[in-house]
Design a protein around this motif. Structure first.
Motif, PDB file in Angstrom:
ATOM      1  N   LEU A 101      12.701   8.666   1.329  1.00 52.13           N
ATOM      2  CA  LEU A 101      11.821   9.438   0.274  1.00 52.13           C
ATOM      3  C   LEU A 101      10.594   8.313  -0.545  1.00 52.13           C
ATOM      4  CD1 LEU A 101      12.325  11.839  -1.917  1.00 52.13           C
ATOM      5  CD2 LEU A 101      13.436  10.338  -3.589  1.00 52.13           C
ATOM      6  N   LEU A 102      11.474   6.831  -0.606  1.00 49.04           N
ATOM      7  CA  LEU A 102      10.021   5.904  -1.219  1.00 49.04           C
ATOM      8  C   LEU A 102       8.590   6.146   0.090  1.00 49.04           C
ATOM      9  CD1 LEU A 102      12.273   3.406  -2.387  1.00 49.04           C
ATOM     10  CD2 LEU A 102      10.870   4.976  -3.903  1.00 49.04           C
ATOM     11  N   ARG A 103       8.763   6.363   0.992  1.00 47.73           N
ATOM     12  CA  ARG A 103       7.485   6.589   1.923  1.00 47.73           C
ATOM     13  C   ARG A 103       7.127   7.656   2.200  1.00 47.73           C
ATOM     14  NH1 ARG A 103      11.419   3.740   5.552  1.00 47.73           N
ATOM     15  NH2 ARG A 103      11.846   7.126   6.716  1.00 47.73           N
ATOM     16  N   GLY A 104       7.475   8.428   1.199  1.00 49.43           N
ATOM     17  CA  GLY A 104       7.060   9.927   0.811  1.00 49.43           C
ATOM     18  C   GLY A 104       7.363  10.952   1.902  1.00 49.43           C
ATOM     19  N   GLU A 105       8.472  11.349   2.130  1.00 52.87           N
ATOM     20  CA  GLU A 105       9.482  12.193   2.841  1.00 52.87           C
ATOM     21  C   GLU A 105       9.875  13.012   1.771  1.00 52.87           C
ATOM     22  OE1 GLU A 105      11.748  11.476   6.190  1.00 52.87           O
ATOM     23  OE2 GLU A 105       9.754   9.275   7.352  1.00 52.87           O
TER      24      GLU A 105
END
Length: 119
Positions: A101-105
Motif C-alpha cells: 500500500l505504501l508503494r502505491g498498490e
C-alpha cells in the motif's frame, strides 16, 4: 381453576418475555434474509468502517474511494505503520499488504467494507 388460568397466562405472556432478545447483528441478518426472500436486494450502507487507531472510524463511501484515501479521511493516528490490514467485504476477508500500500498498490473500496488495522 386458578392453576389453569395461571398456566395459560404463563404460556401466553410470561414465557415469551423470558426469551433473550436477538442482538442488533441478528436482527440485521434476519432483516436482510427477509429482503432476499422477497426478491429485494438489500442495500449496503454508503459508508466504510475502519477499526484501529483512527480518529473517525466511519468514512462516507464515494465512487472510486481507495484504501489510502479512506485512511487519510479516517485520520490514522498510529505511531507506526499498521502491521496488517484486512478488508472484509460481504463476509469475506481480504488481506492487504501495508508495505505494498505504501508503494502505491492501492485497493478500491466498496460501500459497507470493514477495514481492520492491526498494530
Amino acid at each position: 381453576m386458578k392453576n389453569v388460568l395461571f398456566a395459560v397466562w404463563l404460556v401466553l405472556f410470561a414465557l415469551p418475555a423470558c426469551k433473550s432478545k436477538p442482538s442488533v447483528a441478528q436482527q440485521q441478518a434476519e432483516f436482510f434474509a427477509r429482503q432476499e426472500a422477497l426478491g429485494l436486494a438489500p442495500q449496503r450502507p454508503a459508508t466504510i468502517f475502519i477499526s484501529g487507531e483512527v480518529r473517525h472510524p466511519v468514512v462516507e463511501w464515494t465512487e472510486g474511494l481507495t484504501l489510502s484515501a479512506a485512511l487519510v479521511q479516517a485520520d490514522y493516528r498510529g505511531l507506526r505503520d499498521p502491521r496488517a490490514i484486512m478488508v472484509t467485504r460481504q463476509g469475506r476477508k481480504h488481506p492487504v499488504n501495508p508495505k505494498a500500500l505504501l508503494r502505491g498498490e492501492d485497493v478500491l473500496l466498496e460501500a459497507g467494507d470493514l477495514v481492520e488495522l492491526e498494530r
